[in-house]
Design an enzyme around this catalytic site. Sequence first.
Site, PDB file in Angstrom:
ATOM      1  N   GLY A  17       0.818  -1.202   0.000  1.00  0.00           N
ATOM      2  CA  GLY A  17       0.000   0.000   0.000  1.00  0.00           C
ATOM      3  C   GLY A  17       0.852   1.251   0.000  1.00  0.00           C
ATOM      4  O   GLY A  17       2.023   1.236   0.378  1.00  0.00           O
ATOM      5  N   GLY A  19       0.264   5.807   0.228  1.00  0.00           N
ATOM      6  CA  GLY A  19      -0.641   6.950   0.312  1.00  0.00           C
ATOM      7  C   GLY A  19       0.120   8.189   0.712  1.00  0.00           C
ATOM      8  O   GLY A  19       1.362   8.201   0.712  1.00  0.00           O
ATOM      9  N   LYS A  39       4.389  -0.013   8.543  1.00  0.00           N
ATOM     10  CA  LYS A  39       3.872   1.245   8.011  1.00  0.00           C
ATOM     11  C   LYS A  39       4.973   2.280   8.142  1.00  0.00           C
ATOM     12  O   LYS A  39       5.328   2.711   9.236  1.00  0.00           O
ATOM     13  CB  LYS A  39       2.616   1.668   8.785  1.00  0.00           C
ATOM     14  CG  LYS A  39       1.893   2.846   8.173  1.00  0.00           C
ATOM     15  CD  LYS A  39       0.523   3.017   8.826  1.00  0.00           C
ATOM     16  CE  LYS A  39      -0.301   4.061   8.112  1.00  0.00           C
ATOM     17  NZ  LYS A  39      -1.657   4.184   8.699  1.00  0.00           N
ATOM     18  N   ASP A 131     -12.350   8.539  11.013  1.00  0.00           N
ATOM     19  CA  ASP A 131     -12.315   8.003   9.641  1.00  0.00           C
ATOM     20  C   ASP A 131     -12.776   6.539   9.623  1.00  0.00           C
ATOM     21  O   ASP A 131     -12.149   5.691   8.987  1.00  0.00           O
ATOM     22  CB  ASP A 131     -10.915   8.130   9.047  1.00  0.00           C
ATOM     23  CG  ASP A 131     -10.934   8.013   7.513  1.00  0.00           C
ATOM     24  OD1 ASP A 131     -12.015   8.198   6.910  1.00  0.00           O
ATOM     25  OD2 ASP A 131      -9.870   7.743   6.930  1.00  0.00           O
TER      26      ASP A 131
END
Length: 296
Positions: A17, A19, A39, A131
């Site tokens: 991933g 972002g 992450k 979120d």
Amino acid sequence: MEADHHSRRYAIEQKVGEGSFGQVFRARDRQHGHVVALKKVRIRDVRMLPAAALRELLALQQISHPNVLELLGQYTHGANLVLVMPFLPLSLATVLEQQHLPMPSERVREIAIMLLSGLVACHESDLVHRDIKPANLLIDAHGRLQIADFGQSRLLPKDAGGSLTAQVATRWYRAPELLFGSRYYGKGVDIWASGCVIAQLWSISPLLPGDSDLDQIFQVLLLLGSPSEANWPGVTLMPDFHKLELPRCQPKPMRRVLPYAPSSAVDLVSKMICYDPKARVSANDALSHAWLAGGL
């Protein structure tokens, strides 16, 4: 990654991933043999952590709950902060993409209990996630839901007059007080978003799929009718309320929106998706609702 103790411990297998926050990698913990997620958040100024990364780090450090993604560790690596978490490749968003029929009511109930239980843990610490959406709800190999991605989370201001930004939450799950620009809000934004997620488990498609922020407001109007001081005390004082000429709309019965849901579930969703944040049921009280009482 440089050859320090931590980078030697984790063998990166692939990037999964990317972002604005940075990158996420699947890696193997050489010490225990477990697959983990790394992450990696870039720190532009080594003297200062990015706000989103710091919020996520602090949030995960202070909450320990089976329905909140666990923080296994953290370290800095060059110009990066690395958060080590369990690797859970399946999200509720992926489950919904693969679902062609309404989810069985008992499974919806299980997911609702796990989501609300995780929220209770957050809200008891005065932490608002801000979120909640299917992509941020991960499912482990045993079917257990875990709330993830606390990059937009925030501890509620201890000062009753403390303000927050309204530019949070993914549009389809954004509470009406955020849509009207309020900077004074609380746990109710998570309850609204959770209600939208639970409703989506029956409808498969998002409950309020606005194409823009303006269209999102009209989607809410089509569902709940026109906002007024009668159904939402204080709405006319919202920063953006008078910037729009809102049409007159009648509310749509939630039973018609969720024809496959049990009546008790429709009742709870209606208590979560309502205009007045003060009237929304709390996560703790939702777990005591007739539909969910008794737990799993």
